[in-house]
Design an enzyme around this catalytic site. Structure first.
Site, PDB file in Angstrom:
ATOM      1  N   CYS A 137      -4.292   5.531   3.261  1.00  0.00           N
ATOM      2  CA  CYS A 137      -4.888   5.467   1.925  1.00  0.00           C
ATOM      3  C   CYS A 137      -5.617   6.773   1.614  1.00  0.00           C
ATOM      4  O   CYS A 137      -6.517   7.175   2.353  1.00  0.00           O
ATOM      5  CB  CYS A 137      -5.849   4.280   1.871  1.00  0.00           C
ATOM      6  SG  CYS A 137      -7.028   4.328   0.513  1.00  0.00           S
ATOM      7  N   PHE A 148      -7.880   7.411  -0.575  1.00  0.00           N
ATOM      8  CA  PHE A 148      -9.304   7.194  -0.794  1.00  0.00           C
ATOM      9  C   PHE A 148     -10.039   7.070   0.541  1.00  0.00           C
ATOM     10  O   PHE A 148     -11.168   7.533   0.681  1.00  0.00           O
ATOM     11  CB  PHE A 148      -9.523   5.958  -1.658  1.00  0.00           C
ATOM     12  CG  PHE A 148      -8.925   6.093  -3.036  1.00  0.00           C
ATOM     13  CD1 PHE A 148      -9.487   6.938  -3.963  1.00  0.00           C
ATOM     14  CD2 PHE A 148      -7.788   5.374  -3.383  1.00  0.00           C
ATOM     15  CE1 PHE A 148      -8.936   7.085  -5.233  1.00  0.00           C
ATOM     16  CE2 PHE A 148      -7.230   5.508  -4.646  1.00  0.00           C
ATOM     17  CZ  PHE A 148      -7.800   6.371  -5.575  1.00  0.00           C
ATOM     18  N   CYS A 149      -9.396   6.438   1.517  1.00  0.00           N
ATOM     19  CA  CYS A 149      -9.983   6.348   2.859  1.00  0.00           C
ATOM     20  C   CYS A 149      -9.999   7.726   3.523  1.00  0.00           C
ATOM     21  O   CYS A 149     -10.967   8.085   4.197  1.00  0.00           O
ATOM     22  CB  CYS A 149      -9.189   5.368   3.717  1.00  0.00           C
ATOM     23  SG  CYS A 149      -9.146   3.680   3.067  1.00  0.00           S
ATOM     24  N   TYR A 154      -7.288   1.672   5.465  1.00  0.00           N
ATOM     25  CA  TYR A 154      -5.878   1.834   5.774  1.00  0.00           C
ATOM     26  C   TYR A 154      -5.719   3.308   6.109  1.00  0.00           C
ATOM     27  O   TYR A 154      -6.153   4.173   5.330  1.00  0.00           O
ATOM     28  CB  TYR A 154      -4.969   1.516   4.583  1.00  0.00           C
ATOM     29  CG  TYR A 154      -5.072   0.119   4.029  1.00  0.00           C
ATOM     30  CD1 TYR A 154      -5.330  -0.971   4.844  1.00  0.00           C
ATOM     31  CD2 TYR A 154      -4.873  -0.098   2.667  1.00  0.00           C
ATOM     32  CE1 TYR A 154      -5.403  -2.253   4.312  1.00  0.00           C
ATOM     33  CE2 TYR A 154      -4.943  -1.367   2.131  1.00  0.00           C
ATOM     34  CZ  TYR A 154      -5.207  -2.446   2.957  1.00  0.00           C
ATOM     35  OH  TYR A 154      -5.286  -3.695   2.421  1.00  0.00           O
TER      36      TYR A 154
END
Length: 355
Positions: free
Chosen positions: A88, A90-91, A85
């Site tokens: 996001c 974390f991404c 995403y």
């Protein structure tokens, strides 16, 4: 940087020339999400999951990132596909890592409602990295992805598949009774003694890096959503961006923008309570950011010294998702993060760092 005496306008807010706005890079939200029910409700829940404590930007289309000059790799090409995403944190951490090391990769934007793009996987969160260094391999969890790929770039002894096996998933149960997968050693690089001494000349360097990587995951990331959705106005601005950038019909867009913004405003209040944040969540954000700057210190360009280490890349990746929003601009004005953040931007643009 803005010239002297210049100001930037964000809505009705005038900002000093301390920070330039970068709307094209705007992104926000937190971790991976799970789809909800059906119809309009599922639309809002999907957007909320990808943006809040579990939700993001609804872009179903595949996007190809520009290819960078790859860093020196072990024999054989490393083909990478990142399922993500855009909003996001974390991404964003994984992208920062790959970009800094000049690794070419393809992005597949996952629809947070249907998640058809990752139907091949029993692991239903993002990021997921598909890596092919001779045979296809799926890597889950942002910190595992970063640690495993970094180990692979440094070490010439093991295949990527062997390295990933050093990060086995462990099933645990949360206080709410939910079963989740954890990776106990995800902040470790799996190096031999000689490699370790080359990367971490003294033990304290490794301990510091691991401590702050964990801090970014366990604390900093949880400050994003409460700040992005702090007020109805900020929540609406966030969803306005989602609708403009996402694939929505006219009625779907209006529904997602207004109903979604309202829903996430109330979700942010629950997140504030869950993480025991102050009434004004900006104070927690400012305190955390200044804590990081203090840890880097005045005598280092980065925590890694003259070049970023994995902690620098993690913190930058998390903070970057707020770019273009009021929370980001406030952070730049009211904390000491700007010089470090600008150095991070500049060094990541110079891709292809030597391993």
């Amino acid at each position: 940087m803005a010239g002297a005496g210049r100001v930037w306008r964000v809505g009705a807010l005038l900002l000093p020339p301390a920070w330039r706005l970068r709307a094209p890079g705007r992104a926000f939200g937190t971790a991976a999400g799970r789809g909800g029910g059906g119809g309009g409700g599922r639309l809002v829940l999907g957007a909320a999951f990808a943006l809040g404590g579990s939700a993001g930007l609804c872009l179903a289309a595949r996007q190809r990132l520009r290819e960078h000059s790859a860093a020196e790799l072990p024999s054989g090409s490393l083909q990478l596909t990142l399922y993500q995403y855009k909003t996001c944190p974390f991404c964003s951490k994984v992208r920062a890592f790959l970009d800094y090391h000049g690794l070419p990769y393809e992005i597949v934007e996952v629809n947070p409602i249907m998640r058809k793009e990752i139907k091949f996987s029993s692991y239903r969160k993002v990021p997921i990295l598909l890596a092919n260094a001779g045979s296809p391999l799926q890597l889950n969890d942002s910190s595992v992805i970063i640690s495993a790929i970094k180990t692979y770039l440094i070490s010439r002894r093991n295949s990527l598949e062997e390295i990933v096996s050093f990060y086995p998933p462990i099933k645990t149960v949360t206080e709410q009774g939910k079963e989740v997968l954890e990776y106990e050693n995800k902040y470790w690089l799996m190096l031999d003694e000689k490699e370790t001494k080359r990367v971490y000349p003294v033990k304290e360097v490794r301990v510091e890096e691991m401590k702050w990587r964990k801090w970014a995951d366990d604390w900093l990331v949880h400050l994003i959503s409460p700040n992005v959705y702090r007020t109805p106005k900020e929540a609406l601005a966030s969803f306005d961006y989602i609708v403009r950038e996402g694939k929505f019909g006219t009625l779907e867009g209006l529904f997602a923008k207004y109903v979604g913004a309202l829903a996430m405003f109330f979700v942010s209040k629950r997140l504030k309570k869950r993480h025991q944040l102050r009434d004004d969540v900006r104070e927690d954000l400012y305190e955390a950011v200044n804590e990081w700057v203090k840890a880097v210190g005045k005598n280092r360009l980065f925590m890694g010294g003259n070049q970023p280490n994995l902690a620098d890349l993690a913190v930058y990746g998390v903070l970057r998702v707020m770019e273009g929003l009021e929370a980001f601009d406030d952070m730049m004005v009211h904390t000491n993060i700007q010089p470090w953040y600008q150095r991070m931007e500049e060094v990541i643009q110079k891709t292809g760092v030597a391993i």
